[in-house]
Motif scaffolding. Structure first.
Motif, PDB file in Angstrom:
ATOM      1  N   GLU A 137      13.541  26.490  84.462  1.00 17.65           N
ATOM      2  CA  GLU A 137      13.736  27.233  83.440  1.00 17.65           C
ATOM      3  C   GLU A 137      12.583  26.758  82.223  1.00 17.65           C
ATOM      4  O   GLU A 137      12.785  25.616  81.793  1.00 17.65           O
ATOM      5  CB  GLU A 137      14.974  27.362  82.769  1.00 17.65           C
ATOM      6  CG  GLU A 137      15.071  28.839  81.828  1.00 17.65           C
ATOM      7  CD  GLU A 137      16.506  28.801  81.326  1.00 17.65           C
ATOM      8  OE1 GLU A 137      16.962  28.145  80.372  1.00 17.65           O
ATOM      9  OE2 GLU A 137      17.142  29.683  81.807  1.00 17.65           O
ATOM     10  N   GLY A 138      11.834  27.700  81.962  1.00 20.34           N
ATOM     11  CA  GLY A 138      10.679  27.122  80.902  1.00 20.34           C
ATOM     12  C   GLY A 138      11.334  26.867  79.527  1.00 20.34           C
ATOM     13  O   GLY A 138      12.266  27.669  79.152  1.00 20.34           O
ATOM     14  N   GLY A 139      10.917  25.731  78.982  1.00 18.33           N
ATOM     15  CA  GLY A 139      11.357  25.658  77.613  1.00 18.33           C
ATOM     16  C   GLY A 139      10.690  26.532  76.812  1.00 18.33           C
ATOM     17  O   GLY A 139       9.685  27.011  76.988  1.00 18.33           O
ATOM     18  N   CYS A 140      11.139  26.756  75.380  1.00 21.99           N
ATOM     19  CA  CYS A 140      10.670  27.553  74.477  1.00 21.99           C
ATOM     20  C   CYS A 140       9.872  27.002  73.330  1.00 21.99           C
ATOM     21  O   CYS A 140      10.723  26.050  72.692  1.00 21.99           O
ATOM     22  CB  CYS A 140      11.647  28.601  73.839  1.00 21.99           C
ATOM     23  SG  CYS A 140      11.166  29.756  72.616  1.00 21.99           S
ATOM     24  N   ARG A 141       8.559  26.947  73.419  1.00 21.30           N
ATOM     25  CA  ARG A 141       7.706  26.269  72.371  1.00 21.30           C
ATOM     26  C   ARG A 141       6.902  26.884  71.908  1.00 21.30           C
ATOM     27  O   ARG A 141       6.172  27.985  72.018  1.00 21.30           O
ATOM     28  CB  ARG A 141       6.850  25.086  73.073  1.00 21.30           C
ATOM     29  CG  ARG A 141       7.790  24.059  73.836  1.00 21.30           C
ATOM     30  CD  ARG A 141       7.045  23.198  74.461  1.00 21.30           C
ATOM     31  NE  ARG A 141       6.221  23.508  75.764  1.00 21.30           N
ATOM     32  CZ  ARG A 141       7.281  23.526  77.000  1.00 21.30           C
ATOM     33  NH1 ARG A 141       8.325  22.880  77.179  1.00 21.30           N
ATOM     34  NH2 ARG A 141       6.464  24.112  77.904  1.00 21.30           N
ATOM     35  N   ASN A 142       6.878  27.142  70.314  1.00 22.70           N
ATOM     36  CA  ASN A 142       6.173  28.018  69.528  1.00 22.70           C
ATOM     37  C   ASN A 142       6.149  29.420  69.769  1.00 22.70           C
ATOM     38  O   ASN A 142       5.333  30.252  69.848  1.00 22.70           O
ATOM     39  CB  ASN A 142       4.723  27.632  69.599  1.00 22.70           C
ATOM     40  CG  ASN A 142       4.166  26.113  69.321  1.00 22.70           C
ATOM     41  OD1 ASN A 142       4.979  25.629  68.096  1.00 22.70           O
ATOM     42  ND2 ASN A 142       3.562  25.437  70.044  1.00 22.70           N
ATOM     43  N   GLY A 143       7.560  29.670  70.275  1.00 24.76           N
ATOM     44  CA  GLY A 143       7.825  31.071  70.443  1.00 24.76           C
ATOM     45  C   GLY A 143       7.423  31.736  71.890  1.00 24.76           C
ATOM     46  O   GLY A 143       7.611  32.890  71.982  1.00 24.76           O
TER      47      GLY A 143
END
Length: 292
Positions: A137-143
């Motif tokens: 599951e992808g992490g949320c970075r800079n929206g």
């Protein structure tokens, strides 16, 4: 109704214990009988209170075995749901507060019946890629968060809008009143559905981590919910024995609806999971794939 009728009625109500349970119970029965007998000149008789005392002793004999062994069902319980949840709150407050680092991962190992194991690694601050039961599951970075495991290979790795979510819930209330209000607000159009609230309590205690004060508030709030019952001799999905707290299914629910049962250790009052899913390990690690 004479003495034998009274005893027979009690025995038929609660069933009989297995032979290995009878010896200590028989001693209590004889002690009760000796204590209740009175003598009159020329004969031995039982006072009216003796019949009641003997019937109570008989109940102790026949009800000694676990509920599932004597055939009266798991619904016959001696534990009180309010006491169990209050003790669970007290136990939570005694746990040391150990906030994780933002760059760590929450590792949770759960077990389902027939030893099916699930492992997850959640990014604490939600900005790093997590691993959930073998799926990334992808992490949320800079929206923005990368998409993984999509049905369309062309979308693999593409970015989508997101907001980071922390699995260390410092945003939750720390008092029973505020936590109960939070749970009721979460219900939305399910307000008044006690079983649904039980699921919300379960999810907060399952694959997330709360500070001790919020854990305590969660269980204290749960203790205020009407209609809960306690079940003795319940096991979680890993086979660990405990006491179960049942959240009743609301009237008008689907016939397939089943009550939520939260299992707590009968001595420590630690939350263990449910009969369907047991939380066997929950801790923080430094990277995905690391186990304690």
């Amino acid at each position: 109704m004479d003495d034998l009728d009274l005893i027979r009625e009690r025995a038929e109500t609660v069933g009989f214990a297995s032979p290995e349970h009878l010896t200590p119970a028989r001693e209590r029965l004889l002690a009760a009988a000796r204590g209740e007998r009175r003598r009159r000149p020329g004969r031995l008789f039982w006072a009216a209170g003796a019949s009641i005392g003997l019937a109570a002793a008989i109940t102790g004999v026949v009800a000694l075995a676990p509920a599932e062994q004597v055939g009266i069902g798991a619904g016959v319980a001696h534990a009180d749901p309010v006491k169990v949840l209050t003790e669970a709150a007290s136990a939570a407050l005694k746990e040391p507060a150990k906030p994780p680092r933002p760059d760590q991962f929450l590792y949770v190992r759960t077990e389902e019946p027939e030893h099916h194991v699930r492992e997850v690694w959640f990014s604490v601050d939600g900005t790093r890629d997590s691993l959930i039961g073998g799926f990334k599951e992808g992490g949320c970075r800079n929206g923005k968060a990368p998409m993984y495991g999509t049905n369309d290979p062309r979308k693999e790795g593409m970015l989508e809008d997101c907001a980071p979510r922390s699995v260390y819930r410092t945003d939750l209330p720390t008092t029973a009143d505020a936590m109960l209000a939070y749970l009721e607000a979460q219900a939305g159009d399910r307000k008044g559905d006690v079983n649904s609230m039980g699921k919300d309590v379960y999810h907060l205690a399952y694959e997330q981590v709360l500070p001790p004060a919020s854990y305590a508030a969660l269980f204290e709030a749960a203790a205020r919910v009407p209609g809960l019952t306690a079940l003795d001799h319940v096991t979680d999905a890993a086979g660990r024995p405990g006491v179960g707290i049942t959240w009743p299914v609301s009237p008008g629910s689907s016939p397939k609806a089943t009550p939520v049962v939260l299992v707590f250790d009968a001595k420590t009052y630690q939350f263990l999971g449910t009969p369907e899913t047991a939380v066997t390990v929950k801790t923080f690690v430094d990277e995905v794939g690391q186990r304690p």
